[in-house]
Design an enzyme around this catalytic site. Structure first.
Site, PDB file in Angstrom:
ATOM      1  N   GLY A   1      -1.120 -12.304   2.809  1.00 64.79           N
ATOM      2  CA  GLY A   1      -0.027 -11.745   3.583  1.00 64.79           C
ATOM      3  C   GLY A   1      -0.015 -12.294   4.981  1.00 64.79           C
ATOM      4  O   GLY A   1       0.288 -13.463   5.217  1.00 64.79           O
ATOM      5  N   SER A   2      -0.400 -11.441   5.914  1.00 60.47           N
ATOM      6  CA  SER A   2      -0.380 -11.800   7.324  1.00 60.47           C
ATOM      7  C   SER A   2      -1.247 -13.025   7.605  1.00 60.47           C
ATOM      8  O   SER A   2      -1.015 -13.746   8.576  1.00 60.47           O
ATOM      9  CB  SER A   2      -0.899 -10.617   8.141  1.00 60.47           C
ATOM     10  OG  SER A   2      -0.406  -9.406   7.629  1.00 60.47           O
TER      11      SER A   2
ATOM     12  N   LYS B   1       8.565  -5.755  -2.374  1.00 58.21           N
ATOM     13  CA  LYS B   1       7.847  -4.479  -2.369  1.00 58.21           C
ATOM     14  C   LYS B   1       8.809  -3.301  -2.289  1.00 58.21           C
ATOM     15  O   LYS B   1       9.821  -3.370  -1.595  1.00 58.21           O
ATOM     16  CB  LYS B   1       6.924  -4.416  -1.142  1.00 58.21           C
ATOM     17  CG  LYS B   1       5.686  -5.299  -1.242  1.00 58.21           C
ATOM     18  CD  LYS B   1       4.820  -5.113  -0.008  1.00 58.21           C
ATOM     19  CE  LYS B   1       3.747  -6.170   0.130  1.00 58.21           C
ATOM     20  NZ  LYS B   1       2.649  -6.031  -0.826  1.00 58.21           N
TER      21      LYS B   1
ATOM     22  N   GLY C   1      -3.281  -6.549   6.417  1.00 53.96           N
ATOM     23  CA  GLY C   1      -2.921  -6.791   7.795  1.00 53.96           C
ATOM     24  C   GLY C   1      -4.081  -6.755   8.767  1.00 53.96           C
ATOM     25  O   GLY C   1      -3.892  -6.738   9.971  1.00 53.96           O
TER      26      GLY C   1
ATOM     27  N   ASP D   1       3.115 -13.632   1.155  1.00 54.02           N
ATOM     28  CA  ASP D   1       4.075 -12.733   1.808  1.00 54.02           C
ATOM     29  C   ASP D   1       4.986 -13.547   2.712  1.00 54.02           C
ATOM     30  O   ASP D   1       4.506 -14.357   3.516  1.00 54.02           O
ATOM     31  CB  ASP D   1       3.326 -11.722   2.697  1.00 54.02           C
ATOM     32  CG  ASP D   1       2.772 -10.555   1.898  1.00 54.02           C
ATOM     33  OD1 ASP D   1       3.031 -10.498   0.688  1.00 54.02           O
ATOM     34  OD2 ASP D   1       2.087  -9.708   2.497  1.00 54.02           O
TER      35      ASP D   1
ATOM     36  N   GLY E   1      -6.357  -8.673   3.464  1.00 50.61           N
ATOM     37  CA  GLY E   1      -7.319  -9.176   4.441  1.00 50.61           C
ATOM     38  C   GLY E   1      -7.770 -10.610   4.227  1.00 50.61           C
ATOM     39  O   GLY E   1      -8.644 -11.093   4.932  1.00 50.61           O
TER      40      GLY E   1
END
Lengths: 335, 197
Positions: free
Chosen positions: A274-275, A116, A188, A59, A253
């Site tokens: 992602g994060s 997205k 997240g 991401d 996650g």
């Protein structure tokens, strides 16, 4: 039964569904079908995501992060406006990323660029296709545009990836035309527990179906498909194949190299991060380490080496799922 | 016959399925020791930047280059073709810096036909192999071959004209498309015959 067979099969399934429409188009654009190149067929879309196997899609929110991802050896980037971690903090309605940022990212790197759109937001998806992104993620991380439906993805030339928490959800998305599945996790949070739960649920149902196929019990497969509201042919295909008929990445996650290796060991074809990377203190190192751990997940020595490239003190702090209110969960969006 | 398949990233599963189908024994190659005792090598499709970086990190780059130069039959598909080339540019981004094996005297242009939206299926005629059903996925094109390298297949692509899609240099073959996705076995059979020579 081979994975390639599933692509060929799904290709035919799409042809069946749309054969009437194609007849109409044929008459409309007479002669065009004689053109020897067939552009954007399902087969090239299944093929494209198949090329991402064993890789990591990261991401990113700008071109600087995209370059870090490319340098680290990512197989693709996913452009979004806010990382899931920030979506949680910011609240409000989360929509697709700025068109200008998506374009800048596409001009700065050579690896595939995904973006997205909101669940069932057909026009956000149309815009992404027009911009030329390589893969569209119809994603529960954004606020859904429709609580009860998804996009008919067969209508698009660009391949789609959809989230799923279990096998029936995954098969429903494939029936709608998704070329790729990602098990949802809880984005997240930096907490891998939900991603593990979901991939295990998928695996459990696949092994049940496989058992039926091996025993020749097609009635049980039919009854499974009716109970779970999935297409019988797709359930049968999964049963024969012994795996999802399209590529499946783990998501939601994943924050450390060990998390990535764990998901690969559980049977994921690749990883979405992602994060976990850009909300950590050491994005460059962590991105590289997660790529190594994903490739060499079956080699504990290599995973240990990757894990020692990062420090737990630099990791995304994470959110305990038990502290989230039910309405804060993203994974329940769009079943 | 043991056929090594570089398995750090990409569609190595599909290649393995075809190798098994034609009676070979696929061997996944992730570490230098996996190269021991193989008769031929396949470099699959995938992301060439990722595969290149992972190859050099895993210490495979040097050994693969040696094997190709020593005469082991090598087939590179799409990303594999990019890695085998000596010169690489990108149609949109221009010069690219990425680790290459550089064993073939060819130059390739990445993402030649466009992005995924422009990916397509067709059949191409490959010299010495015949008609091959091919999927071009964010495919590169071979624009030049020199020295002992030779382009052995062309495609007439309407907006851009004739483009090179396969090249051979002694024991090494590069194709810019994916025969492994369409289930076409002819190129895999062909490299087996190179191995018997």
């Amino acid at each position: 039964m081979k994975l390639i067979d599933s692509y060929v099969y799904l290709d035919r399934l799409k042809e069946l569904i749309y054969s009437l429409l194609e007849q109409r188009d044929l008459i409309k654009e007479e002669g065009k079908e004689l053109f020897p190149l067939r552009i954007s067929t399902p087969l090239v879309n299944y093929g494209f995501v198949s090329m991402l196997k064993g890789g990591v899609i990261m991401d990113v929110t700008n071109e600087r992060q995209a370059e870090i991802a490319e340098d680290a050896g990512a197989v693709g980037v996913m452009v979004l406006d806010k990382l899931p971690y920030d979506v949680r903090k910011a609240g409000g309605v989360a929509r697709t990323a700025d068109a200008s940022i998506i374009k800048r990212v596409m001009d700065s790197i050579t690896i595939p660029v995904s973006a997205k759109c909101r669940i069932a937001h057909e026009w956000e998806a149309r815009i992404l296709e027009e911009l030329g992104v390589d893969l569209i993620d119809e994603s529960e991380v954004l606020t859904p545009a429709d609580e009860s439906a998804h996009i008919d993805k067969w209508k698009f030339r660009t391949p789609f990836v959809n989230g799923a928490r279990n096998l029936p959800e995954a098969l429903r998305r494939i029936e709608e035309g998704a070329a790729m599945i990602r098990t949802k996790g809880e984005p997240g949070t930096g907490n891998v527990a939900e991603a593990v739960k979901h991939i295990k649920l998928v695996n459990r149902d696949i092994s049940i179906l496989r058992g039926y196929a091996q025993a020749g019990d097609f009635e049980a497969i039919l009854s499974y498909s009716r109970q779970n509201q999935v297409n019988y042919e797709l359930a049968l295909l999964t049963a024969k194949l012994g795996r999802l008929p399209v590529v499946n990445f783990a998501a939601g996650g994943i924050a450390t190299p060990a998390d990535a290796a764990l998901m690969m060991w559980l049977g994921a074809d690749g990883i979405f991060v992602g994060s976990g990377i850009f909300k950590s203190a050491d994005p460059e190192n962590r991105a590289r380490a997660i790529v190594i751990a994903t490739t060499h997940w079956d080699d504990p020595e290599a995973v240990a080496e990757a894990q020692s490239m990062v420090s737990e003190r630099g990791a995304l702090e994470g959110i305990d799922l038990k502290q989230l209110r039910p309405e804060e969960l993203m994974q329940v969006r769009g079943v | 016959m043991k056929i090594g398949i570089i398995a750090v990233q990409g569609d190595f599963l599909e290649h393995a399925e075809i190798v098994r189908e034609i009676g070979g024994e696929p061997v996944y190659v992730k570490k230098p020791m996996d190269l021991e005792g193989i008769d031929a090598l396949i470099i699959p499709g995938g992301e060439s930047t990722s595969i290149g970086k992972l190859l050099s990190r895993a210490g495979l780059e040097e050994r693969v280059r040696e094997l190709a130069l020593e005469g082991m039959p090598v087939l590179g598909t799409c990303a594999g073709a990019i890695l085998l080339a000596k010169r690489v540019t990108d149609r949109r981004v221009g010069e690219v810096k990425q680790p290459l094996l550089g064993v073939m005297d060819i130059s390739v242009v990445r993402n030649f036909y466009g992005r995924q939206r422009e990916s397509f299926e067709t059949s191409v005629e490959v010299e010495g192999v015949g008609k091959v059903r091919a999927a071009f996925i964010r495919a590169p094109a071979i624009d030049q071959a020199w020295g002992s390298a030779r382009i052995i297949s062309y495609l007439d692509f309407p907006p851009y004209g004739r483009t090179g899609v396969a090249a051979i240099q002694k024991n090494v073959i590069a194709v810019t498309f994916h025969p492994e996705i369409t289930g076409d076995y002819s190129l895999h059979r062909y490299i087996l015959t190179l191995g018997k020579r």
